[in-house]
Scaffold this active site. Structure first.
Site, PDB file in Angstrom:
ATOM      1  N   SER A  29       0.161  -1.708   4.156  1.00  8.55           N
ATOM      2  CA  SER A  29       0.800  -0.567   3.526  1.00  8.55           C
ATOM      3  C   SER A  29      -0.200   0.494   3.070  1.00  8.55           C
ATOM      4  O   SER A  29      -0.844   1.130   3.897  1.00  8.55           O
ATOM      5  CB  SER A  29       1.647  -1.084   2.357  1.00  8.55           C
ATOM      6  OG  SER A  29       2.647  -0.196   2.011  1.00  8.55           O
ATOM      7  N   ASP A  53      -9.323   7.254  11.753  1.00  7.74           N
ATOM      8  CA  ASP A  53      -8.933   8.364  12.629  1.00  7.74           C
ATOM      9  C   ASP A  53      -9.887   9.548  12.510  1.00  7.74           C
ATOM     10  O   ASP A  53     -10.153  10.253  13.495  1.00  7.74           O
ATOM     11  CB  ASP A  53      -7.517   8.829  12.293  1.00  7.74           C
ATOM     12  CG  ASP A  53      -6.442   7.951  12.924  1.00  7.74           C
ATOM     13  OD1 ASP A  53      -6.798   6.906  13.505  1.00  7.74           O
ATOM     14  OD2 ASP A  53      -5.250   8.314  12.838  1.00  7.74           O
ATOM     15  N   LYS A 109       2.232  -2.561   8.310  1.00  5.87           N
ATOM     16  CA  LYS A 109       3.396  -2.055   7.581  1.00  5.87           C
ATOM     17  C   LYS A 109       3.280  -0.550   7.428  1.00  5.87           C
ATOM     18  O   LYS A 109       2.432  -0.052   6.692  1.00  5.87           O
ATOM     19  CB  LYS A 109       3.510  -2.703   6.200  1.00  5.87           C
ATOM     20  CG  LYS A 109       4.712  -2.187   5.407  1.00  5.87           C
ATOM     21  CD  LYS A 109       4.752  -2.771   4.021  1.00  5.87           C
ATOM     22  CE  LYS A 109       5.963  -2.261   3.257  1.00  5.87           C
ATOM     23  NZ  LYS A 109       5.854  -0.838   2.893  1.00  5.87           N
TER      24      LYS A 109
END
Length: 528
Positions: A297, A308, A322
């Protein structure tokens, strides 16, 4: 995680259920608009009314209502759940960063409460209560030997702010029981398990993303820098998540102004972008983030953004997967539902939510399937079709491949240590035998070491000491597999030492012992 967090094998089913009900991501505050099941002549309300008024036997319709609502929500997705009042309160306290009480951790041993930790600057500490004390009486009435349990003990110590409680304490050196009068107050719960320097690096362990996490981190970072930190290792292993806004605030600490951190959107929620500001406190230094299969999460939001944007090296094993955002909607009776309202996407556009198309049971067994297929031991199995089922390939800002719909795949894979993940280690931890042994056998030996540094450098459990510990453990668990003992004996020695360090000197000492023998931590220190 305490329960000997981090290194200890946790029973998979309990963890999976805990992740299913314990991971909270919200858009802003926990408090949403209030709902009422009794509003309107819906079928659920009519059936419950009939059962309450017509059924042959007496029935607790509140519990039936909770089961009915939860069954309905679980048909939506695995993370939309009904929370009973006590569970909702516990989760909210953890994420809000505190509760009203006296500030103690304890262990029940031989129907007596032994104090194992005292919160710094908490009410109990101010009153003079110490680690190792035994609570014999409460408010002048017998407490020890009265068939104690965790629920009753917690209820006894908790209470409204400014109310008083008197503890009759037995302590080595006391000639008789001494009464300590304590006024209940707000007790802070830090979401930072540890923060310390190791050589030129700083180490921070974060257990959850609570309302105070960012401010706690800033305070810790300031101290680490003052002590010469040149590189930061951020440990998110076992971190099941927390507040969305906290995750974005943490990411903001590491990213320059204007960088997209994450975006959310859902059928009833328009796309919302979260960007970094110019208030980051560690935008340039070397950064490594450690994750594992229990990092979920909000942990994945942070790790995904840093991966990224090529801001950090991610070390460990594939995260939980999640990517759903929950909002909590409370009922008037203290119960609540966590309802999924949106999905979140990393800066490259990937959703890390793993598939739940085969139902809740299959979803919760997914971590067990990773073990069965050898993924926790082999990096290549992390990139199998089943790991990112139905996912797509995305790219970081520097063009590296990343994948969707299966969690965050680390840049540096570190296999699980099989010596740590035996049933024996799990049994010892679940029965709290490490702390019990320290209370019963090791306390006098700890007084020989004036500081945590002395203890960590000089103390190691000998083979004879291990035999003594196993003999002590056999009084509780009755039978030990010799092969498992042989496999895990060095891990058990480390855990005895780590728990002794925590008992005497706190969490930093605990993680210093664990990390000194942790391959993942060593890889993180060595990575660029």
């Amino acid at each position: 995680m305490k329960r000997t967090a981090g290194i200890i094998f946790r029973t998979l089913i309990l963890i999976l259920i805990g992740i299913g009900i314990g991971i909270l991501l919200t858009n802003g505050d926990m408090v949403g608009r209030k709902l009422g099941l009794s509003a309107g002549p819906d079928k659920i309300s009519r059936v419950l009314s009939l059962v309450n008024n017509k059924y042959v036997d007496s029935v607790n319709t509140d519990s039936i209502e909770g089961v009915t609502v939860n069954d309905m929500l679980q048909n939506l997705d695995p993370h939309s759940v009904y929370l009973p009042a006590q569970q909702a309160r516990y989760i909210n306290e953890r994420l809000e960063g505190g509760f009203n009480g006296i500030g103690l951790e304890y262990q029940l041993l031989r129907d007596t409460l032994f104090i194992t930790q005292v919160s710094t600057d908490g009410p109990a500490a101010k009153a003079g209560v110490m680690v190792g004390d035994r609570v014999i009486n409460v408010d002048g009435k017998p407490f020890s030997g009265t068939k104690l349990d965790i629920q009753r003990t917690s209820k006894t110590f908790r209470g409204e702010k400014n109310t008083q409680i008197s503890l009759g304490i037995s302590r080595d050196g006391f000639k008789k029981i001494k009464d300590f009068t304590i006024k209940r107050d707000r007790v802070s719960l830090s979401s930072l398990d540890a923060a310390y320097n190791v050589g030129s690096a700083g180490y921070v362990k974060i257990s959850k993303f609570a309302s105070t996490t960012d401010s706690d981190f800033r305070g810790a970072l300031k101290k680490l820098k003052a002590n010469g930190m040149q590189k930061l290792v951020l440990d998110l292993r076992g971190n099941g998540g927390g507040y969305l806004n906290t995750a974005t605030s943490m990411a903001d600490e590491f990213l320059p102004k204007g960088k997209l951190i994450v975006y959310t959107k859902g059928s009833h929620e328009p796309r919302t972008d979260y960007f970094a500001t110019d208030f980051g406190s560690y935008e340039n230094g070397d950064l490594t983030v450690i994750i594992d299969e229990y990092s979920a999460s909000a942990s994945e939001i942070l790790a995904g953004a840093l991966q990224d944007l090529d801001r950090a090296t991610i070390v460990g094993r594939r995260s939980f997967g999640k990517g759903l955002v929950q909002q909590q909607f409370p009922f008037g009776d203290g119960t609540a539902i966590n309802l999924t309202v949106a999905r979140y996407y990393t800066p490259s556009g990937r959703s890390i939510q793993k598939s739940y198309s085969n139902g809740v049971a299959s979803y919760r067994n997914e971590l067990l399937n990773r073990i069965r297929k050898g993924e926790l031991l082999n990096a290549g199995n992390n990139l199998s079709d089943s790991a990112f089922l139905g996912g797509s390939t995305y790219h970081t800002t520097k063009g590296r491949k990343v994948f969707s719909r299966g969690g965050i795949m680390p840049d540096v894979f570190v296999p699980a240590d099989t010596a740590q993940n035996t049933q024996l280690v799990s049994q010892l931890a679940q029965n709290q035998l490490f702390t019990a042994y320290i209370i019963d056998r090791l306390q006098p030996a700890l007084s020989k070491y004036p500081t945590a540094d002395n203890f960590i450098e000089q103390y190691n459990l000998s083979d004879e000491g291990l035999k003594n510990f196993i003999a002590y453990a056999l009084q509780t668990i009755k039978q030990i597999n010799p092969a498992e003992l042989q496999q895990s004996k060095e891990t058990i020695k480390i855990l005895v030492k780590a728990n002794a360090a925590r008992f005497k000197w706190g969490n930093n000492a605990y993680y210093r012992v664990l990390n000194a023998n942790d391959t993942t931590f060593k890889k993180a220190l060595a990575s660029n």
